[in-house]
Design a protein around this motif. Structure first.
Motif, mmCIF file in Angstrom:
data_model
loop_
_atom_site.group_PDB
_atom_site.id
_atom_site.type_symbol
_atom_site.label_atom_id
_atom_site.label_comp_id
_atom_site.label_asym_id
_atom_site.label_seq_id
_atom_site.Cartn_x
_atom_site.Cartn_y
_atom_site.Cartn_z
ATOM 1 N N ARG A 258 2.687 1.126 -10.322
ATOM 2 C CA ARG A 258 2.986 0.781 -8.938
ATOM 3 C C ARG A 258 3.481 -0.650 -8.913
ATOM 4 O O ARG A 258 2.738 -1.582 -9.220
ATOM 5 C CB ARG A 258 1.747 0.947 -8.054
ATOM 6 N N SER A 259 4.719 -0.841 -8.531
ATOM 7 C CA SER A 259 5.296 -2.184 -8.618
ATOM 8 C C SER A 259 5.030 -3.025 -7.378
ATOM 9 O O SER A 259 4.950 -4.246 -7.471
ATOM 10 C CB SER A 259 6.802 -2.099 -8.860
ATOM 11 N N SER A 260 4.921 -2.399 -6.203
ATOM 12 C CA SER A 260 4.647 -3.169 -4.993
ATOM 13 C C SER A 260 4.108 -2.249 -3.918
ATOM 14 O O SER A 260 4.288 -1.023 -3.965
ATOM 15 C CB SER A 260 5.908 -3.879 -4.480
ATOM 16 N N ALA A 261 3.432 -2.862 -2.954
ATOM 17 C CA ALA A 261 2.944 -2.128 -1.795
ATOM 18 C C ALA A 261 3.185 -2.991 -0.564
ATOM 19 O O ALA A 261 2.988 -4.204 -0.593
ATOM 20 C CB ALA A 261 1.463 -1.794 -1.931
ATOM 21 N N MET A 262 3.626 -2.354 0.520
ATOM 22 C CA MET A 262 3.867 -3.047 1.771
ATOM 23 C C MET A 262 3.079 -2.374 2.883
ATOM 24 O O MET A 262 3.051 -1.143 2.988
ATOM 25 C CB MET A 262 5.358 -3.028 2.132
ATOM 26 N N ALA A 263 2.414 -3.170 3.704
ATOM 27 C CA ALA A 263 1.742 -2.666 4.895
ATOM 28 C C ALA A 263 2.119 -3.553 6.068
ATOM 29 O O ALA A 263 2.341 -4.761 5.905
ATOM 30 C CB ALA A 263 0.221 -2.643 4.708
ATOM 31 N N GLY A 264 2.196 -2.949 7.254
ATOM 32 C CA GLY A 264 2.561 -3.712 8.436
ATOM 33 C C GLY A 264 1.595 -3.468 9.582
ATOM 34 O O GLY A 264 1.080 -2.357 9.750
#
Length: 394
Positions: free
Chosen positions: A86-92
């Motif tokens: 998993r290279s990145s995770a984004m949450a908003g």
């Protein structure tokens, strides 16, 4: 809050912390907690719903700018895999400012988390819509993302909590972005303070108290800090854009010497008492500055009123006969009162400016700040002035 009936809200710092915690959890586990709970500096534990989430698997992909992502984006780039795949995770998280008239209310605040260099800890980056510091005098070094110290600590604490729970190292790069943040920032002090490219991530408690205007007062303080760091020896506290133009025309002050005081005369004076600049010009509308003259430090109409009886007494001191004094006491507005006196040759504007200067010097007592005052009408015409007077040491 209970007595006022107003609903509190959450700072951009709290929202960024919640988004970071959700994103880092997903980076380690493959699943986003929703809602996500964080701990605020005073121990409260609010929960935040996620409005956007994205988990990128494999090598980092070329992705659409976060500013262009729809608020409801919940896409996954590839199937979540274990560990380093998993290279990145984004949450908003959407900011809810409660009942406060906050320009960032409704903004989507995103955190994108990636693995960092071993031993680096939490490294902060400014994504789209978050500003970068370009002037000295702020609580962050030049070149740093405009993520203030308390939000940074909140984010570090959240990262450490997730790392301890899920076996992570805590070495991460956290990029905070705000959809349309650069546009929203034009309505804030950021450009004048030298924060370019977007908003600041703010908050000392995580909670927005409706109508506390704490962000405005904090901006006044940062404005003084920036002026001092730039070596300014003369600043102007102005109640609005018209008085600001007059102060510039009279004194030729640069932009970073101008303080958007609004109604918060007390905030300017109290901060300058602790962090002095040799000279302060106070410029504002006659009616507002008549309140300062009468001893009020908060000039908002909900918290102080023009005292026409006080203006009538000032007019008497300036030579007004009783008929004129009574006309001043019965005037519809403060400006009507000053106009009546001008027509009769009574310097009510100057008397108000001098009394406002006396109030200011009373707050600044013992601090090396000289004060002058400029009163204007709505058209920007100067109707009263008090020349610079040095500080008292009483």
């Amino acid at each position: 809050m209970k007595s006022s009936g107003l609903r509190h809200g959450w700072t951009t710092g709290a929202c960024a912390t919640a988004a970071t915690k959700a994103a880092y959890t997903a980076l380690l586990t493959g699943a986003f907690p929703d809602p996500v709970t964080i701990t605020l500096p005073k121990g409260q534990q609010p929960a935040f719903a996620l409005a956007a989430e994205r988990l990128t698997a494999g090598e980092p992909a070329t992705e659409q700018s976060t500013a262009e992502q729809p608020a409801a984006d919940r896409s996954t780039a590839g199937e979540p895999a274990a560990g380093p795949a998993r290279s990145s995770a984004m949450a908003g998280v959407v900011k809810d400012a409660g009942d406060d008239p906050d320009v960032t209310h409704g903004a989507l605040i995103r955190a994108t988390v990636r693995a960092g260099e071993p031993g680096a800890g939490v490294v902060f980056r400014a994504g789209p819509g978050v500003g970068t510091v370009t002037k000295a005098g702020l609580p962050l070094p030049v070149g740093e993302p405009a993520i203030n110290p308390v939000p940074r600590q909140m984010i570090r604490d959240a990262v450490a909590e997730v790392a301890a729970e899920h076996g992570g190292s805590g070495d991460v790069v956290v990029e905070i972005s705000v959809d349309h943040g650069e546009e929203i920032a034009r309505s804030t002090w950021n450009p004048r303070l030298g924060i370019l490219g977007g908003l600041s991530i703010l908050g000392t408690t995580g909670i927005v108290v409706p109508y506390s205007c704490s962000a405005w007062i904090d901006s006044i303080r940062r404005g003084v800090d920036v002026a001092r760091a730039a070596g300014r020896t003369h600043v102007a506290g102005c109640t609005g854009s018209t008085s600001e133009k007059v102060a510039v025309a009279v004194h030729g002050l640069p932009e970073d010497a101008l303080l958007d005081m609004g109604d918060f005369a007390g905030a300017v004076l109290k901060y300058l008492k602790r962090h002095p600049v040799p000279r302060l010009t106070i410029a504002g509308g006659f009616a507002k500055l008549s309140k300062l003259a009468a001893g009020h430090l908060d000039l908002h109409s909900a918290r102080s009123q023009v005292d026409k009886g006080y203006l009538a007494d000032l007019a008497r001191r300036g030579g007004a006969d009783e008929a004129l004094a009574q006309a001043v006491a019965g005037a519809n507005t403060g400006l009507q009162a000053v106009q009546l006196c001008r027509e009769a040759g009574v310097p009510l504007g100057d008397l108000v400016a001098e009394a406002a200067r006396a109030t200011a010097l009373g707050v600044l007592v013992g601090s090396p700040v000289a004060v002058d005052v400029i009163c204007i009408d709505r058209a920007g015409t100067i109707v009263g002035r008090a020349e610079p007077l040095g500080p008292s040491t009483a």
